[in-house]
Structure formats: C-alpha cells, structure tokens
Enzyme design. Structure first.
Site, PDB file in Angstrom:
ATOM      1  N   LYS A 136       0.978  -1.148   0.043  1.00 23.51           N
ATOM      2  CA  LYS A 136       0.078   0.017   0.076  1.00 23.51           C
ATOM      3  C   LYS A 136       0.575   1.046   0.119  1.00 23.51           C
ATOM      4  CE  LYS A 136       0.820   1.915   3.288  1.00 23.51           C
ATOM      5  NZ  LYS A 136       1.950   2.501   3.835  1.00 23.51           N
ATOM      6  N   TYR A 221      -4.242   4.477   6.547  1.00 24.02           N
ATOM      7  CA  TYR A 221      -4.509   3.515   7.328  1.00 24.02           C
ATOM      8  C   TYR A 221      -6.012   3.877   8.044  1.00 24.02           C
ATOM      9  CZ  TYR A 221      -0.238   0.855   7.340  1.00 24.02           C
ATOM     10  OH  TYR A 221       0.544   0.141   6.872  1.00 24.02           O
TER      11      TYR A 221
HETATM   12  P1  NDP Z   1      12.529   1.488   1.684  1.00 25.73           P
HETATM   13  O1  NDP Z   1      13.051   2.801   1.084  1.00 25.73           O
HETATM   14  O2  NDP Z   1      13.167   1.092   3.169  1.00 25.73           O
HETATM   15  O3  NDP Z   1      12.838   0.369   0.768  1.00 25.73           O
HETATM   16  C1  NDP Z   1      12.375   0.562  -0.665  1.00 25.73           C
HETATM   17  C2  NDP Z   1      13.311  -0.301  -1.260  1.00 25.73           C
HETATM   18  O4  NDP Z   1      12.704  -0.260  -2.759  1.00 25.73           O
HETATM   19  C3  NDP Z   1      14.601   0.137  -1.481  1.00 25.73           C
HETATM   20  O5  NDP Z   1      15.562  -0.343  -0.309  1.00 25.73           O
HETATM   21  C4  NDP Z   1      15.275  -0.306  -2.660  1.00 25.73           C
HETATM   22  O6  NDP Z   1      15.596  -1.775  -2.550  1.00 25.73           O
HETATM   23  C5  NDP Z   1      13.861  -0.369  -3.543  1.00 25.73           C
HETATM   24  N1  NDP Z   1      13.910   0.747  -4.517  1.00 25.73           N
HETATM   25  C6  NDP Z   1      13.813   0.586  -5.916  1.00 25.73           C
HETATM   26  N2  NDP Z   1      14.093   1.824  -6.578  1.00 25.73           N
HETATM   27  C7  NDP Z   1      13.996   2.722  -5.551  1.00 25.73           C
HETATM   28  C8  NDP Z   1      14.075   4.098  -5.840  1.00 25.73           C
HETATM   29  N3  NDP Z   1      14.161   4.770  -6.896  1.00 25.73           N
HETATM   30  N4  NDP Z   1      14.395   4.693  -4.428  1.00 25.73           N
HETATM   31  C9  NDP Z   1      14.278   4.173  -3.274  1.00 25.73           C
HETATM   32  N5  NDP Z   1      13.967   2.541  -3.354  1.00 25.73           N
HETATM   33  C10 NDP Z   1      14.083   2.156  -4.334  1.00 25.73           C
HETATM   34  O7  NDP Z   1      11.048   1.763   1.715  1.00 25.73           O
HETATM   35  P2  NDP Z   1       9.916   0.963   2.807  1.00 25.73           P
HETATM   36  O8  NDP Z   1      10.387  -0.590   2.771  1.00 25.73           O
HETATM   37  O9  NDP Z   1       9.780   1.390   4.039  1.00 25.73           O
HETATM   38  O10 NDP Z   1       8.376   1.002   1.958  1.00 25.73           O
HETATM   39  C11 NDP Z   1       8.289   0.422   0.493  1.00 25.73           C
HETATM   40  C12 NDP Z   1       6.922   0.225   0.300  1.00 25.73           C
HETATM   41  O11 NDP Z   1       6.358  -0.531   1.529  1.00 25.73           O
HETATM   42  C13 NDP Z   1       6.213   1.469   0.077  1.00 25.73           C
HETATM   43  O12 NDP Z   1       5.191   1.489  -0.787  1.00 25.73           O
HETATM   44  C14 NDP Z   1       5.480   1.746   1.635  1.00 25.73           C
HETATM   45  O13 NDP Z   1       4.397   2.437   1.637  1.00 25.73           O
HETATM   46  C15 NDP Z   1       5.365   0.127   2.164  1.00 25.73           C
HETATM   47  N6  NDP Z   1       5.240  -0.001   3.226  1.00 25.73           N
HETATM   48  C16 NDP Z   1       4.044  -0.776   3.993  1.00 25.73           C
HETATM   49  C17 NDP Z   1       4.023  -1.069   5.308  1.00 25.73           C
HETATM   50  C18 NDP Z   1       2.895  -1.922   5.821  1.00 25.73           C
HETATM   51  O14 NDP Z   1       2.937  -1.744   7.034  1.00 25.73           O
HETATM   52  N7  NDP Z   1       2.273  -2.505   5.015  1.00 25.73           N
HETATM   53  C19 NDP Z   1       5.123  -0.608   6.207  1.00 25.73           C
HETATM   54  C20 NDP Z   1       6.263   0.081   5.434  1.00 25.73           C
HETATM   55  C21 NDP Z   1       6.293   0.493   4.280  1.00 25.73           C
HETATM   56  P3  NDP Z   1      16.946  -2.659  -3.578  1.00 25.73           P
HETATM   57  O15 NDP Z   1      17.923  -1.645  -2.959  1.00 25.73           O
HETATM   58  O16 NDP Z   1      16.657  -3.695  -3.004  1.00 25.73           O
HETATM   59  O17 NDP Z   1      16.260  -2.055  -5.111  1.00 25.73           O
END
Ligand code: NDP
Length: 368
Positions: A136, A221
């Site tokens: 989401k 949420y």
């Molecule tokens: P992060 O920034 O921690 O991780 C995102 C990952 O996406 C990066 O580490 C990277 O992984 C990859 N990525 C690919 N392209 C990009 C870019 N251009 N910029 C940054 N990162 C990129 O974010 P979150 O994990 O916190 O959030 C990711 C998703 O999860 C969002 O949609 C957020 O809303 C959702 N979320 C949902 C939660 C829930 O409880 N359901 C809680 C937290 C987040 P790599 O290096 O492996 O390519």
C-alpha cells in the site's frame, strides 16, 4: 510450542467460527501443526526496510516461502541470498526481472518498492504470468490502481494489496463484532494516523516516488480503517491541509491533513493524517449500542484496545506472517479474508485519497 488447538482455545469462540480466512487455516503460522499442502513461492522486489520485515516474518509461515529476490543493490542480494538460502537462478534486478516468466520456482512477486514504481512493476510482473502482491498504497492514484487491476485480470493473475490489518486478530474480532451488530448501528469513526518523518531526502518526500506525503503513507490507514470499522463506503469527503514546513514538505507532499467522510447511513468519520506528530495511531468507533477504541491500532503490534464489553484479548501474531499465510490460503483455496485485500479494495482507497487531495486543494466537499 502449544498445539494449534491450544492456540485456538485462547481465541474467542466467535472469532474462530468465522467462515473467512481467519480460521484455523490462517493460523497455521502460529501453530505447531505440520502442513503438507501447496506452498506459495514468493520473490520480494525491493529489499528495503519493510521488505526486510516481511522476509523475516515469512520464516514463520507454513504456506508461503521466500524463494526469490529482485533488487537494484547487488550487495543486498549477496547478503539475503546467504541469509535465506536463495539460489542464484532466483535473483534478479530491475532490468532483467521480466525473465521470471520462465522461472517455475516463483509463483508470486511481492512489490515493496516506493509507491510511484508500483504500477509499472505490477504490469511487468503480471505480464510475466506471476501473481502480484503489492504494498500500500497500490499506486499513486486511482487511475493507476485501476490499470493494475485491469492488467492482472487480463493476465489471469491475482493482485493482492499488503493490507496486513485485514488479518490482525484484534482487528478481525472487532470487524466481526460490528458485522454481528454488537455495536448497533455504527455512527462515528475517528482515525488518527501519523509519525514524525526524518531524513528530508528520502523517497517518501519525493512526489514522483511517493505520490504524496503522509496521506499516501500513513493516512491511508485511517481511510481504510474508516471503511472496515464502519462497514460502509463513503459518499463524500472534506479536507483541510496544514503545512508548518514548506521546505521539507514541498508542493504535492502533504504534511498534515484533517479529513472528514460521510457515509450513506449518515455515519461520519473525522480523521487526521500527519508526518509531524509522533506515535499517532488511534482508532475509535461508536455505534448505537457500543464502542471500540484501539491504540495502537495499526502499528506492527501488539494492537491494544477495548470495547464496551471489555478489553480485546486476542493474541498477537506477527502481522506479516498471518498475511502471507492468508494470501496463500486465498490463492490456493479461495478463502477470503473478512475484508478484501484485492486490487479493487486498493482502488477504493485510492479514489478516496484522490478526493481528499482535491477537497484539501479546493476547499470543496467532494462527492464520491
Ligand atoms: P525503503 O526505502 O526502506 O525500501 C524501498 C526499497 O525499494 C529500497 O530499499 C530499494 O531496494 C527499492 N527501490 C527501488 N527503486 C528505488 C528508488 N528509486 N528509491 C528508493 N528505493 C528504491 O521503503 P519501505 O520498505 O519503507 O517502503 C516500501 C513500500 O512498502 C512502500 O510502498 C510503503 O508504503 C510500503 N510499506 C508498507 C508497510 C506496511 O505496514 N504495510 C510498512 C512500511 C512500508 P533495493 O535496493 O533492493 O532495490
């Protein structure tokens, strides 16, 4: 570890008798019982902070298993490969992941990347013939969401959104009480969702990658919660935006929005979404016969709360473990959660968020 029966006995009888995913099937994760049915083989795309949490939670799943990785960061692939015993042939980057089409080891891809990337990544995964689990918000507006739904339908794959609260035991128990009429007619919902965001350079504050500010990330949420707590779809919204730091929260990145929703029955919701108040995580709903308050209400848990009947005592189980086992039960057995988690559910939230942004911008009451 106690048997599944012991575990189930700790739950309220009413919750256990649900004809939904919240049944013993969904509780394999928390039980010691063996499972010999099909396993949902999942690749995670985006090995960031939430991807890390999901991967860890999946280690306790009975019906879902982490088998593949898609990442733009080779060093993360190396670390995760070793940590989770993932073979090289199941590792991809953002340029070559269309090749999962030819990989029978992978049933589904869980997209956990920045919001603005979800739509295109979903379309590619669907084209590769794999089920899509997408975090989401599903995209950055309802138009994108609908495109994702249509693409997955055309490819004959499932599109499921990471609504982990739809599997959370206390939340499920409250929704069940509402469906049974224990609160009478729902009248009013109050949702407060927020935290203080740090690093100003992160993607969450970049409109192209996030689609918006707090509303997309955490306010969603309260939007989703209003719908499952009241059990209706809103017919209008109004909204007011407050910005104290226009440098950090640029044009198109909302810092704080208060919004109201009206429902066909006459029920109303009053909510707050913010990137500028810490630990704001509270739901309250009152009906003609009773009430429920939950705080924390949507964090990673344990969720806490009480109703007019007393405290909510359902056990805490890691949300993402329940979610992934529940999604496997949906894909393999067609078991539905108490509130949908499909793409259409995601689009409903996106339409409301689109309307909230329009209401905040124009000052108008927006009809849905
Ligand atoms: P992060 O920034 O921690 O991780 C995102 C990952 O996406 C990066 O580490 C990277 O992984 C990859 N990525 C690919 N392209 C990009 C870019 N251009 N910029 C940054 N990162 C990129 O974010 P979150 O994990 O916190 O959030 C990711 C998703 O999860 C969002 O949609 C957020 O809303 C959702 N979320 C949902 C939660 C829930 O409880 N359901 C809680 C937290 C987040 P790599 O290096 O492996 O390519």
């Amino acid at each position: 570890m106690g048997s599944r029966r012991d575990f189930l006995q700790k739950l309220s009888v009413s919750a256990v008798s649900l004809p939904f995913i919240y049944s013993p099937t969904n509780l394999f994760a928390a039980s010691g019982d063996p499972y010999d049915g099909p396993i949902l083989k999942v690749a995670i795309m985006g090995l960031g902070s939430y991807g890390t949490r999901v991967a860890e939670a999946m280690q306790s799943c009975k019906r879902a298993k982490l088998v593949g990785l898609i990442s733009g960061t080779p060093s993360k692939i190396e670390k995760w490969k070793a940590q989770y015993s993932i073979p090289d042939k199941n590792c991809y980057n953002y340029d070559n992941f269309d090749a999962i089409k030819n990989n029978p080891d992978i049933d589904a891809v869980y997209i956990i990347t920045p919001n603005g990337l979800h739509k295109d990544q979903t379309l590619r995964v669907a084209k590769a013939g794999k089920h899509v689990i997408c975090e989401k918000p599903m995209g950055i507006n309802a138009k994108e969401g609908q495109e994702m739904v249509d693409a997955c339908k055309a490819a004959n794959v499932k599109l499921l959104i990471g609504y982990r609260m739809h599997f959370e035991p206390k939340t499920v128990a409250v929704i069940k009480m509402r469906k049974e009429g224990k609160f009478g007619t729902p009248k009013f919902f109050q949702g407060q969702s927020g935290f203080t965001i740090g690093d100003p350079t992160q993607w969450r504050l970049n409109k192209a990658l996030s689609g918006g500010g707090a509303m997309m990330d955490i306010g969603i949420y309260s939007v989703n919660g209003a719908r499952y707590m009241l059990g209706e779809e809103p017919i209008w919204v109004t909204a007011q935006e407050t910005k104290t730091d226009p440098i950090k929260f640029k044009e198109g990145i909302d810092e704080t929005i208060q919004f109201q929703m009206g429902f066909p029955s006459g029920a109303v919701a009053n909510c707050l979404s913010t990137y500028n108040m810490n630990n704001l995580d509270r739901f309250f709903m009152t009906g003609s016969k009773g009430f429920v308050e939950m705080q924390p209400s949507t964090g990673y848990g344990p969720i806490e709360g009480r109703t007019h009947e007393g405290p909510l005592t359902q056990p805490h189980v890691t949300h993402q473990t329940l979610q992934m086992d529940g999604m496997a039960a949906l894909i393999f057995d067609g078991l539905q959660p108490i509130v949908p988690i499909d793409g259409e559910e995601g689009v409903k939230d996106m339409k409301i968020i689109d309307a909230i942004f329009l209401a905040a911008k124009t000052g108008n009451k927006i009809k849905l």
